[in-house]
Design a protein around this motif. Structure first.
Motif, short mmCIF file in Angstrom:
data_model
loop_
_atom_site.label_atom_id
_atom_site.label_comp_id
_atom_site.label_asym_id
_atom_site.label_seq_id
_atom_site.Cartn_x
_atom_site.Cartn_y
_atom_site.Cartn_z
N HIS A 122 -5.58 7.80 0.61
CA HIS A 122 -5.44 7.15 -0.70
C HIS A 122 -6.32 5.89 -0.76
O HIS A 122 -7.01 5.66 -1.75
N LEU A 177 2.18 1.85 -3.38
CA LEU A 177 1.16 2.26 -4.34
C LEU A 177 0.86 3.75 -4.23
O LEU A 177 0.76 4.46 -5.22
N ALA A 178 0.75 4.21 -2.98
CA ALA A 178 0.42 5.63 -2.80
C ALA A 178 1.49 6.52 -3.42
O ALA A 178 1.19 7.50 -4.07
N GLU A 179 2.72 6.13 -3.18
CA GLU A 179 3.81 6.98 -3.66
C GLU A 179 4.00 6.85 -5.16
O GLU A 179 4.39 7.80 -5.83
N ASN A 204 0.82 -1.21 0.00
CA ASN A 204 0.00 0.00 0.00
C ASN A 204 0.85 1.25 0.00
O ASN A 204 0.55 2.22 -0.68
N LEU A 205 1.90 1.22 0.80
CA LEU A 205 2.78 2.37 0.84
C LEU A 205 3.35 2.67 -0.53
O LEU A 205 3.36 3.80 -0.99
N ILE A 235 -1.61 7.61 3.21
CA ILE A 235 -2.00 6.31 2.65
C ILE A 235 -3.46 5.98 2.99
O ILE A 235 -4.18 5.39 2.19
N THR A 259 1.74 6.09 -7.50
CA THR A 259 0.62 6.37 -8.40
C THR A 259 0.94 7.66 -9.14
O THR A 259 0.37 8.70 -8.90
N VAL A 260 1.88 7.57 -10.01
CA VAL A 260 2.34 8.74 -10.76
C VAL A 260 1.56 8.80 -12.05
O VAL A 260 1.31 7.79 -12.67
N SER A 261 1.16 9.96 -12.44
CA SER A 261 0.37 10.05 -13.65
C SER A 261 0.71 11.31 -14.42
O SER A 261 0.91 12.37 -13.86
N PHE A 270 5.81 17.00 -4.40
CA PHE A 270 6.89 16.05 -4.62
C PHE A 270 8.15 16.72 -5.18
O PHE A 270 8.99 16.07 -5.77
#
Lengths: 159, 323
Positions: free
Chosen positions: B285, A8-10, A5-6, B282, A12-14, A24
């Motif tokens: 999120h 994924l949060a960081e 999860n950690l 998180i 999730t670049v788009s 960031f």
């Protein structure tokens, strides 16, 4: 909280969502400072000039020690055009002090997390950093839980 | 340099609970005028509990003088976000403690449009994910109690299609940002009754716009920002249960096509369109992702169109009636 999860949060670049808030922005310069009042701070910044300005404001460069430093994350807002510096407006919430110097220049000191976050417009000169912002940051970081009248004496009655 | 105060906070003696997008906001302010204005605009809903999901402190600074509202500047790092409007209006958002604090000049206390069109959408947009509201860059319309969500890249034509759909019998909930939450009754979409925003070239499809003048919007773009019910005499909605999701794509051909869209593609699209959050957030999120996964379970389609907004709207209406 899982490691997945950690990540994924960081990550999730788009391209659809550029970092509009500057969350960031990298801070490649990291130095430990000791303020004139003895506070150990780890300054993280993207503006190397802030290091010399901190020294002019009375901070000493030191080695990191065993004490947990107060984290100062100070970002120079390179992309935003300069605006005139406004009056200092301050707010206090449960665990934070918030300071604004007009459009785009603001910082907060979080006493619970021992962190200060700031965005500095191009209009914030060396003199403003040395005379106002570093003393205020030091005072607030040191005395984050004091309720009233925390602005440094150096801020008063200047134009 | 002027120091306005040294953290000597005035007493925020006026307290009220506001209901915004299905959540309780505990307002505390030193202005009775502002308290009344916001309480009327966002009356407390009976189905919500007593606890506040967000603490919303607003200090009205009587010392500040009147001025035009400058373009806001937003910055954030870790759990804190700042919004500054010149030197007189300043808001901070604490996304871990679900706390908003702001200072505004006294002339803003009477300015309903400032709160409803600017501040409240900003508060929900910044803090929503932390309290279980997913702010999604989607239009949303309602017909026969069923909501349709329309997403797409900026410039794809969501707003013009939304107004055309509203003229076609749908009720307009939002043309730009929709706030989705999971209530006990299920997935629920909210709008904030903000004006629709149409670019100047929209006058070719909506001649009624000629009665208005384009203005500089919050992002500096010149656009018509009009109340849809006043400008186009269309129906509006404030909440709905979403049933279908459309991803709008422009086509160079004068056709309209519907293609099924997988749950995975809907999830990916919405996740990628949403604001990137730092690791510290998180939990926010994950709350947002849970809502997005629920949206991805809706009937979903790519809607590719090269038709006019009104013909595209008719195509969607026909499609919804036949499916």
């Amino acid at each position: 909280m899982s490691r997945t999860n950690l990540a994924l949060a960081e990550e999730t670049v788009s391209l659809l969502t550029p970092d509009l808030l500057g969350r960031f922005a990298p801070t490649p310069y990291k130095v430990y400072l000791k303020t004139s009042s003895g506070l150990l701070a780890l300054m993280e910044t993207n503006d190397c000039m802030l290091i010399s300005q901190a020294r002019l404001a009375g901070c000493r460069l030191v080695r990191g020690g065993s004490t947990l430093p107060f984290r100062w994350r100070l970002l120079r807002d390179w992309k935003r055009p300069a605006h005139p510096i406004g009056a200092i407006t301050s707010l206090r919430s449960n665990n934070c002090f918030h300071v604004s110097l007009g459009c785009g220049t603001s910082f907060s000191v979080d006493s619970e997390f021992k962190e200060a976050f700031g965005f500095l417009g191009l209009e914030v000169t060396q003199a403003v950093m040395v005379r106002h912002i570093f003393p205020l940051l030091s005072s607030l970081s040191l005395c984050a839980s004091y309720p009233l009248n925390l602005a440094s004496p150096a801020m008063e009655n200047r134009t | 340099m002027i120091v306005r105060n040294n953290f000597a906070e005035p007493q925020l003696e006026h307290e009220a609970v506001l209901s915004i997008a299905g959540k309780n906001f505990g307002l505390r302010t030193n202005s009775d005028v502002l308290s009344v204005l916001l309480t009327r605009a966002y009356p407390r809903e009976g189905f919500l509990g007593s606890a506040s999901d967000v603490i919303f402190d607003v200090r009205v600074d009587n010392a500040t003088e009147k001025c035009e509202l400058p373009t806001p500047c937003f910055r954030g790092t870790e759990h804190l976000v700042f919004a500054t409007f010149g030197s007189r209006t300043f808001f901070t958002f604490d996304l871990l403690r679900n706390y908003v604090a702001g200072v505004v000049p006294s002339d803003r206390t009477h300015d309903r449009a400032f709160w409803q069109r600017v501040i409240i959408p900003i508060v929900i947009g910044v803090l929503g994910s932390s309290v279980g509201i997913a702010p999604l860059h989607c239009a949303c319309l309602v017909r026969k109690s069923e909501g349709i969500m329309i997403s797409g890249l900026s410039g794809a034509g969501k707003s013009t299609l939304s107004v055309a759909l509203a003229q076609c019998g749908f009720n307009l909930l939002s043309d730009d940002w929709t706030y989705v939450t999971q209530l006990s009754s299920g997935l629920t979409a909210f709008g904030l009754s903000v004006p629709v925003k149409l670019l100047p070239d929209a006058t070719q499809f909506f001649p009624d716009l000629n009665h208005f003048s384009p203005t500089s919007s919050l992002n500096g773009e010149l656009a018509y920002e009009v109340n849809a019910s006043e400008a186009f005499h269309v129906g509006q909605a404030t909440t709905c249960t979403p049933r279908r999701f459309f991803l709008l794509q422009r086509s160079s051909e004068p056709v309209s096509l519907f293609r099924p869209l997988s749950s995975r593609d809907v999830s990916n699209w919405l996740e990628q369109s949403a604001e990137r959050l730092p690791r510290r957030l998180i939990a926010a999120h994950n709350r947002r992702r849970t809502i997005i996964h629920e949206i991805a379970k809706l009937q979903s389609f790519v809607f590719e169109t090269g038709l006019s907004p009104h013909d595209s709207a008719q195509a969607i209406k026909d499609f919804c009636e036949s499916h």
